[in-house]
Motif scaffolding. Structure first.
Motif, PDB file in Angstrom:
ATOM      1  N   ASN A 170      -9.745 -70.139  81.686  1.00  0.00           N
ATOM      2  CA  ASN A 170      -9.837 -69.378  80.870  1.00  0.00           C
ATOM      3  C   ASN A 170     -11.048 -68.737  81.060  1.00  0.00           C
ATOM      4  N   ASN A 171     -11.355 -67.702  80.531  1.00  0.00           N
ATOM      5  CA  ASN A 171     -12.824 -66.957  80.705  1.00  0.00           C
ATOM      6  C   ASN A 171     -13.638 -67.415  79.456  1.00  0.00           C
ATOM      7  N   HIS A 221     -14.821 -64.885  76.907  1.00  0.00           N
ATOM      8  CA  HIS A 221     -14.152 -63.390  76.035  1.00  0.00           C
ATOM      9  C   HIS A 221     -14.024 -63.195  74.580  1.00  0.00           C
TER      10      HIS A 221
END
Length: 123
Positions: free
Chosen positions: A13-14, A17
């Motif tokens: 995942n980023n 975010h």
């Protein structure tokens, strides 16, 4: 870069975010720089190459360094009084170049740089 790392399985995942991207515009810093000021800057440039770079950015509106560094002497049409500028920033929008007039204020600085360039110089 993140997309490449995700594709290679380096990250799932980023991690950023939750962060909001900052704006790059600061209206309080906008200021018109008149021709006399630019000419004083050009007068203090260390050599003809720097004078041409400053003139290309100010009078030609070239992005510096991307468009200035891509410019070659073949892009300057002295007879037709125009310059073809490669534009990597707008290439994806179907505009890989633009043509601009060789303004007198710009032409004199390019002529000086061209006269002082070594024989066979590309830029």
């Amino acid at each position: 870069m993140l997309a490449i790392r995700k594709r290679k399985g380096l990250v799932r995942n980023n991690p950023f975010h939750h962060l909001r991207a900052g704006g790059e515009e600061n209206a309080s810093r906008k200021q018109f720089v008149d021709g006399n000021t630019i000419e004083r800057v050009i007068d203090h440039a260390p050599d003809a190459q720097w004078r041409a770079i400053i003139a290309l950015a100010r009078y030609g509106g070239l992005r510096c360094p991307s468009e200035v560094l891509l410019l070659t002497w073949d892009d300057v049409d002295w007879v037709a009084n125009k310059i073809t500028v490669s534009s990597p920033k707008t290439k994806k929008q179907g505009k890989p170049y633009r043509v601009l007039p060789l303004f007198p204020g710009l032409r004199r600085h390019l002529e000086e740089a061209y006269a002082l360039a070594p024989d066979g110089a590309l830029h």
